[in-house]
Design a protein around this motif. Structure first.
Motif, PDB file in Angstrom:
ATOM      1  N   GLU A 177      15.621  40.358 -31.010  1.00 14.37           N
ATOM      2  CA  GLU A 177      14.732  41.208 -31.794  1.00 14.37           C
ATOM      3  C   GLU A 177      13.728  41.859 -30.851  1.00 14.37           C
ATOM      4  OE1 GLU A 177      14.119  39.525 -36.067  1.00 14.37           O
ATOM      5  OE2 GLU A 177      13.957  37.823 -34.675  1.00 14.37           O
ATOM      6  N   MET A 178      13.926  43.157 -30.602  1.00 15.79           N
ATOM      7  CA  MET A 178      13.063  43.894 -29.690  1.00 15.79           C
ATOM      8  C   MET A 178      12.448  45.068 -30.420  1.00 15.79           C
ATOM      9  SD  MET A 178      15.249  43.772 -26.210  1.00 15.79           S
ATOM     10  CE  MET A 178      15.648  42.212 -25.448  1.00 15.79           C
ATOM     11  N   GLY A 179      11.698  44.759 -31.478  1.00 12.75           N
ATOM     12  CA  GLY A 179      11.007  45.783 -32.237  1.00 12.75           C
ATOM     13  C   GLY A 179      11.948  46.842 -32.760  1.00 12.75           C
ATOM     14  N   ASP A 180      11.583  48.099 -32.552  1.00 15.13           N
ATOM     15  CA  ASP A 180      12.394  49.219 -33.017  1.00 15.13           C
ATOM     16  C   ASP A 180      13.445  49.643 -31.989  1.00 15.13           C
ATOM     17  OD1 ASP A 180      10.941  49.305 -35.362  1.00 15.13           O
ATOM     18  OD2 ASP A 180       9.532  50.814 -34.618  1.00 15.13           O
TER      19      ASP A 180
ATOM     20  N   MET B  58      15.947  47.377 -30.329  1.00 19.68           N
ATOM     21  CA  MET B  58      17.242  46.712 -30.348  1.00 19.68           C
ATOM     22  C   MET B  58      17.192  45.508 -31.282  1.00 19.68           C
ATOM     23  SD  MET B  58      19.545  45.469 -27.110  1.00 19.68           S
ATOM     24  CE  MET B  58      18.861  43.859 -26.807  1.00 19.68           C
ATOM     25  N   TYR B  59      18.322  45.224 -31.902  1.00 24.21           N
ATOM     26  CA  TYR B  59      18.432  44.082 -32.800  1.00 24.21           C
ATOM     27  C   TYR B  59      19.844  43.543 -32.699  1.00 24.21           C
ATOM     28  CZ  TYR B  59      18.504  41.429 -37.195  1.00 24.21           C
ATOM     29  OH  TYR B  59      18.615  40.430 -38.141  1.00 24.21           O
ATOM     30  N   GLY B  60      19.970  42.249 -32.565  1.00 24.21           N
ATOM     31  CA  GLY B  60      21.287  41.660 -32.488  1.00 24.21           C
ATOM     32  C   GLY B  60      21.318  40.240 -33.004  1.00 24.21           C
ATOM     33  N   ARG B  61      22.471  39.871 -33.514  1.00 29.37           N
ATOM     34  CA  ARG B  61      22.720  38.506 -33.969  1.00 29.37           C
ATOM     35  C   ARG B  61      24.136  38.138 -33.546  1.00 29.37           C
ATOM     36  NH1 ARG B  61      21.390  37.886 -40.096  1.00 29.37           N
ATOM     37  NH2 ARG B  61      21.710  35.698 -39.554  1.00 29.37           N
ATOM     38  N   SER B  62      24.504  36.890 -33.750  1.00 34.55           N
ATOM     39  CA  SER B  62      25.819  36.462 -33.298  1.00 34.55           C
ATOM     40  C   SER B  62      26.482  35.521 -34.293  1.00 34.55           C
ATOM     41  CB  SER B  62      25.709  35.790 -31.927  1.00 34.55           C
ATOM     42  OG  SER B  62      24.850  34.669 -31.983  1.00 34.55           O
ATOM     43  N   PHE B  63      27.774  35.329 -34.096  1.00 33.86           N
ATOM     44  CA  PHE B  63      28.538  34.351 -34.870  1.00 33.86           C
ATOM     45  C   PHE B  63      29.650  33.794 -34.001  1.00 33.86           C
ATOM     46  CE2 PHE B  63      30.831  38.332 -35.854  1.00 33.86           C
ATOM     47  CZ  PHE B  63      32.150  37.962 -35.641  1.00 33.86           C
TER      48      PHE B  63
ATOM     49  N   HIS C 256      32.580  33.330 -29.397  1.00 27.88           N
ATOM     50  CA  HIS C 256      31.218  33.815 -29.646  1.00 27.88           C
ATOM     51  C   HIS C 256      31.188  35.342 -29.627  1.00 27.88           C
ATOM     52  CE1 HIS C 256      26.715  32.945 -28.816  1.00 27.88           C
ATOM     53  NE2 HIS C 256      26.830  34.222 -29.124  1.00 27.88           N
ATOM     54  N   TRP C 257      30.784  35.928 -30.751  1.00 33.00           N
ATOM     55  CA  TRP C 257      30.671  37.382 -30.902  1.00 33.00           C
ATOM     56  C   TRP C 257      29.224  37.750 -31.154  1.00 33.00           C
ATOM     57  CZ3 TRP C 257      34.667  40.932 -30.644  1.00 33.00           C
ATOM     58  CH2 TRP C 257      35.960  40.394 -30.582  1.00 33.00           C
ATOM     59  N   GLU C 258      28.748  38.799 -30.496  1.00 37.54           N
ATOM     60  CA  GLU C 258      27.418  39.348 -30.728  1.00 37.54           C
ATOM     61  C   GLU C 258      27.575  40.710 -31.395  1.00 37.54           C
ATOM     62  OE1 GLU C 258      25.727  39.421 -26.791  1.00 37.54           O
ATOM     63  OE2 GLU C 258      24.920  37.407 -27.047  1.00 37.54           O
ATOM     64  N   ILE C 259      26.743  40.963 -32.400  1.00 33.62           N
ATOM     65  CA  ILE C 259      26.725  42.264 -33.073  1.00 33.62           C
ATOM     66  C   ILE C 259      25.361  42.869 -32.776  1.00 33.62           C
ATOM     67  CG2 ILE C 259      27.047  43.486 -35.247  1.00 33.62           C
ATOM     68  CD1 ILE C 259      29.481  41.761 -34.359  1.00 33.62           C
ATOM     69  N   MET C 260      25.347  44.043 -32.149  1.00 25.10           N
ATOM     70  CA  MET C 260      24.105  44.633 -31.639  1.00 25.10           C
ATOM     71  C   MET C 260      23.898  46.055 -32.158  1.00 25.10           C
ATOM     72  SD  MET C 260      23.047  42.238 -29.569  1.00 25.10           S
ATOM     73  CE  MET C 260      21.745  43.061 -28.685  1.00 25.10           C
ATOM     74  N   TRP C 261      22.653  46.355 -32.504  1.00 27.66           N
ATOM     75  CA  TRP C 261      22.228  47.723 -32.784  1.00 27.66           C
ATOM     76  C   TRP C 261      21.176  48.078 -31.758  1.00 27.66           C
ATOM     77  CZ3 TRP C 261      17.229  49.307 -33.660  1.00 27.66           C
ATOM     78  CH2 TRP C 261      17.062  50.677 -33.905  1.00 27.66           C
TER      79      TRP C 261
END
Length: 144
Positions: free
Chosen positions: A106-109, A111-116, A123-128
């Motif tokens: 979580e980097m403010g406005d 970048m945002y990412g989570r994983s599963f 391990h997969w990361e989903i990033m915006w």
């Protein structure tokens, strides 16, 4: 033609893995699927090859890592928005995946990412990432 990537993953239960990857948005390609492998199309340029352990072993002499116990790779996919990141994680959770095995990004406005993790522990990361931050590269994150 853009380069394509085929991520080959050793799996223990082919039907379970097909169901999981379809639940998170993949599409099984019957032309490249059988009782030992399945091609899951994630985009025009990204596919996941789910290979049973016995079939995977025909491509390497190395032992197959237990992804539940060791980390061999972190796979990352882009998302179009923060909401898309969360929606993908929710789908993975509903399909039996382990949610957020790694820390949230979580980097403010910027970048945002989570994983599963899938049922086999991959391990997969989903990033915006904000498109303007992406254009600036690493310097955008140094200023944040």
């Amino acid at each position: 033609m853009p380069k394509m990537i085929f991520v080959n993953l050793p799996i223990t239960d082919l039907d379970r893995s097909i169901s999981f990857y379809e639940a998170v948005g993949g599409r099984r390609e019957p032309k490249f699927s059988n009782d030992r492998a399945a091609m899951i199309v994630l985009s025009d340029t990204i596919s996941v090859m789910l290979l049973t352990h016995d079939f995977y072993s025909t491509f390497t002499r190395k032992p197959i890592a237990d992804a539940h116990r060791t980390s061999q790779v972190l796979l990352a996919l882009s998302a179009d928005s923060v909401a898309d990141v969360d929606a993908t994680i929710d789908k993975a959770s509903s399909a039996g995946g382990k949610v957020d095995p790694g820390p949230k990004q979580e980097m403010g406005d910027l970048m945002y990412g989570r994983s599963f993790e899938d049922p086999d522990g991959h391990h997969w990361e989903i990033m915006w990432m904000d498109p303007q931050a992406a254009e600036q590269g690493a310097s955008a994150f140094e200023q944040a």
